[in-house]
Design an enzyme around this catalytic site. Structure first.
Site, PDB file in Angstrom:
ATOM      1  N   LYS A   1       4.163   8.445   9.232  1.00 46.56           N
ATOM      2  CA  LYS A   1       3.987   7.811  10.678  1.00 46.56           C
ATOM      3  C   LYS A   1       5.207   8.129  11.619  1.00 46.56           C
ATOM      4  CE  LYS A   1       0.899   4.609   8.524  1.00 46.56           C
ATOM      5  NZ  LYS A   1       0.884   3.853   7.267  1.00 46.56           N
TER       6      LYS A   1
ATOM      7  N   ASP B   1       9.153   2.715  -0.071  1.00 49.98           N
ATOM      8  CA  ASP B   1       8.137   3.199   0.649  1.00 49.98           C
ATOM      9  C   ASP B   1       8.277   2.922   2.200  1.00 49.98           C
ATOM     10  OD1 ASP B   1       6.026   4.258   1.980  1.00 49.98           O
ATOM     11  OD2 ASP B   1       4.362   3.436   0.535  1.00 49.98           O
TER      12      ASP B   1
ATOM     13  N   TYR C   1       0.890  -0.992  -0.169  1.00 48.73           N
ATOM     14  CA  TYR C   1      -0.132  -0.047  -0.101  1.00 48.73           C
ATOM     15  C   TYR C   1       0.771   1.228   0.016  1.00 48.73           C
ATOM     16  CZ  TYR C   1      -3.531   3.236   1.718  1.00 48.73           C
ATOM     17  OH  TYR C   1      -4.428   4.498   1.649  1.00 48.73           O
TER      18      TYR C   1
HETATM   19  C1  LIG Z   1       0.195   4.350   5.842  1.00 44.03           C
HETATM   20  C2  LIG Z   1       0.981   4.210   4.617  1.00 44.03           C
HETATM   21  C3  LIG Z   1       0.891   5.079   3.502  1.00 44.03           C
HETATM   22  C4  LIG Z   1      -0.126   6.125   3.486  1.00 44.03           C
HETATM   23  O1  LIG Z   1       0.162   7.074   4.582  1.00 44.03           O
HETATM   24  P1  LIG Z   1      -1.175   8.134   4.955  1.00 44.03           P
HETATM   25  O2  LIG Z   1      -0.344   9.224   5.832  1.00 44.03           O
HETATM   26  O3  LIG Z   1      -2.005   7.117   5.607  1.00 44.03           O
HETATM   27  O4  LIG Z   1      -1.599   8.949   3.932  1.00 44.03           O
HETATM   28  C5  LIG Z   1       1.715   4.877   2.510  1.00 44.03           C
HETATM   29  N1  LIG Z   1       2.458   3.914   2.613  1.00 44.03           N
HETATM   30  C6  LIG Z   1       2.739   2.981   3.293  1.00 44.03           C
HETATM   31  C7  LIG Z   1       3.622   2.022   3.238  1.00 44.03           C
HETATM   32  C8  LIG Z   1       1.855   3.090   4.557  1.00 44.03           C
HETATM   33  O5  LIG Z   1       1.864   2.326   5.518  1.00 44.03           O
END
Ligand SMILES: *Cc1c(COP(=O)(O)O)cnc(C)c1O
Length: 426
Positions: free
Chosen positions: A266, A238, A143
């Site tokens: 995060k 990511d 994701y």
């Molecule tokens: C949480 C997450 C996102 C999206 O971040 P948001 O702050 O919710 O938009 C993108 N990539 C990864 C790997 C994530 O865990």
């Protein structure tokens, strides 16, 4: 006891779609009533009915110090008194950028944004702008936020590109997104053989945390790096979830692989809306105002969020932080494994730093397809059994879990005992 939560949920559903501002919070996968959280401290959250939970979600990763860490609260309070937002540069943005770069050797420059979605979307645009290419590769089960081009599932073959997974995304918008199976080296090699000349980047969660917890094998991660280099594509890690979560240098530190671009979020905001993307100077200088790739944000580098992030990074950079955190997470994973084995429940678990995953499967899965063979009904029973016993894990079997520095041995022990009781009933 949960009546208060039910009343709030009813009220919420009248004014907010599904009663929530992010879908997983609605408990649709596991059923039942979402808990409305009133406050949190250390490893605990209390719902609106006053019930206490040991929190293994940690706001989906950011709360690595636990809730309400005194040094972080103080830094935020000081920043709030100075002003919420200026729309002009501040010294604190430089400090946070310097702190991030000092810990992530693959990054020479960084830009701050407000969400992981925004950071991943911007990194993608930058990769396309810097390479002058159209195609992007992503992996099933990873994701990267909800930008249109990334809401996509695999097409019918390697020659065909993806299909949108959300209404509102025209097929044309994902026609350059190639979705491959995670940890499938042969498929990756084939994709590069077919499309390599026009692939701008490969975007990957090198330790995937959005299909529960699945590691890229060392060979797969190495081939991603080699093929990108060979074909002039950028490798984008990511690390929104894994950055400063699986270790001080992220998944790239754990795997020993240097990506071209890194996406963070995060933990770097410590619970405030903050994310970032960065990489080598020559690529980052393609961004506006220096270069032709446009990117901007009214609240980017927000002074309160940067104060929160800086105070958080300061704590996690202390010697021994990740050793202690990892030991707790391992103790939890091991304890759960033993409790499941004693009850004869098929179970496997893995963890790195303060992040863990467990599966009601005899062996750790290597890709999304296998993750989704997990027994959903059994997972839901486990989830509600734990919740009834004051342990709050993610309400879906495809989500990872998080341990914070505030979790004490007693909390881990109580969690394992609760799980032992529930496993016997499965
Ligand atoms: C949480 C997450 C996102 C999206 O971040 P948001 O702050 O919710 O938009 C993108 N990539 C990864 C790997 C994530 O865990």
């Amino acid at each position: 006891m949960t009546d208060t939560n039910q009343q709030l949920f009813d009220r919420a559903r009248a004014v907010i779609p599904g009663g929530v501002n992010s879908p997983v919070r609605a408990f649709r996968a596991v059923g039942g009533t979402p808990r409305f959280i009133a406050r949190a401290q250390g490893p605990y959250m209390w719902d609106a009915a006053g019930q206490r939970y040991i929190d293994y979600i940690g706001s989906w990763g950011p709360m690595i110090l636990g809730h309400g860490h005194p040094a972080v609260v103080e830094a935020v309070q000081r920043a709030v008194a100075e002003g919420f937002s200026f729309g002009a540069p501040t010294e604190r943005e430089i400090e946070l950028a310097e702190a991030i770069l000092a810990l992530m050797p693959s990054m020479e420059m960084v830009r701050l944004v407000s969400s992981g979605t925004e950071a991943a979307m911007s990194a993608l645009r930058l990769a396309r702008g810097a390479t002058g290419r159209r195609h992007i590769v992503k992996f099933e089960g990873c994701y990267h936020g909800h930008a249109d081009a990334l809401l996509v599932k695999a097409g019918s073959g390697l020659a065909t590109f993806g299909n949108p997974t959300s209404a509102g995304v025209p097929a044309e918008v994902v026609q350059h997104t190639l979705v491959l199976e995670y940890n499938n080296v042969a498929q990756l090699e084939e994709a590069f053989a077919l499309h390599g000349h026009d692939i701008a980047c490969v975007m990957i969660e090198a330790i995937a945390g959005n299909m529960n917890f699945v590691r890229a094998t060392p060979e797969f991660a190495r081939r991603c790096r080699e093929l990108c280099t060979q074909h002039g594509a950028l490798l984008v890690f990511d690390e929104v979830m894994t950055g400063f979560r699986v270790g001080l240098h992220g998944a790239q530190g754990v795997l020993g692989i240097t990506p071209d671009l890194t996406v963070l979020g995060k933990v770097i905001g410590g619970g405030m809306p903050l994310a970032a993307f960065g990489g080598p100077r020559a690529i980052m200088e393609q961004l506006a105002p220096l270069g032709p790739v446009y990117q901007a944000g009214t609240l980017s580098g927000n002074p309160v969020a940067t104060a929160c992030g800086l105070a958080t990074l300061k704590e996690i950079a202390r010697p021994g932080f990740y050793e202690t955190l990892s030991a707790k997470t391992r103790a939890l994973a091991e304890g759960l494994r033993h409790a499941a084995a004693d009850a004869g429940v098929p179970f496997s678990a893995d963890c790195e730093g303060g992040m863990f995953g467990f599966f009601l499967l005899p062996q750790l899965p290597q890709n999304y397809g296998t993750v989704m063979t997990s027994d959903g009904a059994r997972f839901n029973a486990l989830f509600h059994g734990l919740l009834d016993r004051g342990v709050y894990i993610a309400p879906a079997l495809y989500e990872a879990g998080f341990v914070s520095a505030a979790h004490a041995a007693d909390d881990i022990g109580a969690t394992i005992e609760a799980a032992r009781e529930v496993f016997r009933t499965l």
